[in-house]
Design a protein around this motif. Sequence first.
Motif, PDB file in Angstrom:
ATOM      1  N   ILE A 123      26.104 -10.888   0.865  1.00  0.00           N
ATOM      2  CA  ILE A 123      26.652 -10.515   0.270  1.00  0.00           C
ATOM      3  C   ILE A 123      26.933  -8.551   0.359  1.00  0.00           C
ATOM      4  O   ILE A 123      28.111  -8.443   0.522  1.00  0.00           O
ATOM      5  N   GLU A 124      26.040  -7.764   0.192  1.00  0.00           N
ATOM      6  CA  GLU A 124      25.593  -6.955   0.110  1.00  0.00           C
ATOM      7  C   GLU A 124      27.415  -5.862   1.427  1.00  0.00           C
ATOM      8  O   GLU A 124      28.194  -5.758   1.004  1.00  0.00           O
ATOM      9  N   PRO A 125      26.663  -6.765   2.303  1.00  0.00           N
ATOM     10  CA  PRO A 125      27.447  -6.476   3.618  1.00  0.00           C
ATOM     11  C   PRO A 125      29.238  -6.836   3.708  1.00  0.00           C
ATOM     12  O   PRO A 125      29.897  -6.047   3.458  1.00  0.00           O
ATOM     13  N   VAL A 126      29.309  -7.940   3.186  1.00  0.00           N
ATOM     14  CA  VAL A 126      30.373  -8.617   2.650  1.00  0.00           C
ATOM     15  C   VAL A 126      31.870  -8.447   1.624  1.00  0.00           C
ATOM     16  O   VAL A 126      32.432  -7.582   1.817  1.00  0.00           O
ATOM     17  N   ARG A 127      31.270  -8.163   0.033  1.00  0.00           N
ATOM     18  CA  ARG A 127      31.240  -6.699  -0.998  1.00  0.00           C
ATOM     19  C   ARG A 127      31.528  -5.459  -0.347  1.00  0.00           C
ATOM     20  O   ARG A 127      32.253  -5.217  -0.727  1.00  0.00           O
ATOM     21  N   HIS A 128      31.068  -4.495   0.667  1.00  0.00           N
ATOM     22  CA  HIS A 128      31.056  -3.492   0.995  1.00  0.00           C
ATOM     23  C   HIS A 128      32.061  -3.319   1.561  1.00  0.00           C
ATOM     24  O   HIS A 128      32.767  -2.104   2.085  1.00  0.00           O
ATOM     25  N   LYS A 129      32.743  -4.126   2.906  1.00  0.00           N
ATOM     26  CA  LYS A 129      33.493  -3.626   3.938  1.00  0.00           C
ATOM     27  C   LYS A 129      34.626  -5.065   3.066  1.00  0.00           C
ATOM     28  O   LYS A 129      35.808  -4.624   3.995  1.00  0.00           O
ATOM     29  N   SER A 130      34.865  -5.906   2.805  1.00  0.00           N
ATOM     30  CA  SER A 130      35.376  -6.527   2.324  1.00  0.00           C
ATOM     31  C   SER A 130      36.729  -5.834   1.671  1.00  0.00           C
ATOM     32  O   SER A 130      36.747  -5.423   1.200  1.00  0.00           O
ATOM     33  N   SER A 131      37.966  -5.789   2.634  1.00  0.00           N
ATOM     34  CA  SER A 131      39.362  -5.699   2.071  1.00  0.00           C
ATOM     35  C   SER A 131      39.932  -6.447   0.720  1.00  0.00           C
ATOM     36  O   SER A 131      41.489  -6.215   0.240  1.00  0.00           O
ATOM     37  N   VAL A 132      39.333  -7.565   0.350  1.00  0.00           N
ATOM     38  CA  VAL A 132      40.324  -8.353   0.019  1.00  0.00           C
ATOM     39  C   VAL A 132      38.796  -9.024  -1.516  1.00  0.00           C
ATOM     40  O   VAL A 132      37.795  -7.433  -1.521  1.00  0.00           O
TER      41      VAL A 132
END
Length: 142
Positions: A123-132
């Motif tokens: 979750i951490e990398p996804v939520r920090h790097k997601s543009s959506v």
Amino acid sequence: MYRRILVALENSRADEALLPHVAELAKRLRSQLLLVHVADGWVARNYERLKLAESQEMKEDRAYLDSAAEKLRAEGLDVTTHLALGDPPTEILKAAESEQCDLIAMTTHGHRLIGDLIFGSTIEPVRHKSSVPVLLVRASRK
């Protein structure tokens, strides 16, 4: 609003908490669902580079995705699947971008620091790097 939703599946019981939420959201918004699972075992991480045969893990993950998709299609939903190979956060973000998804849905287990170190955290990398936007659904504690 959300035309295409990436649903990151773990191939675990946690998905039982996530799928009803995204199914209801997709029905209400007439969204397409893209079910994604990232196989991250040794064979999956080295599959292309070493030209390996598909592992049992990968076969089981593909079957799991197909089964989940069929259940959602039976509810009248538009569903596609993608079995990615490698690092889960990287592959989830890559799929969301390449497939033009406008929402990522995932489960959270509620781990904190030590739990994340032991069990890992996608979750951490996804939520920090997601543009959506990222929708997090708490996995049940069964």
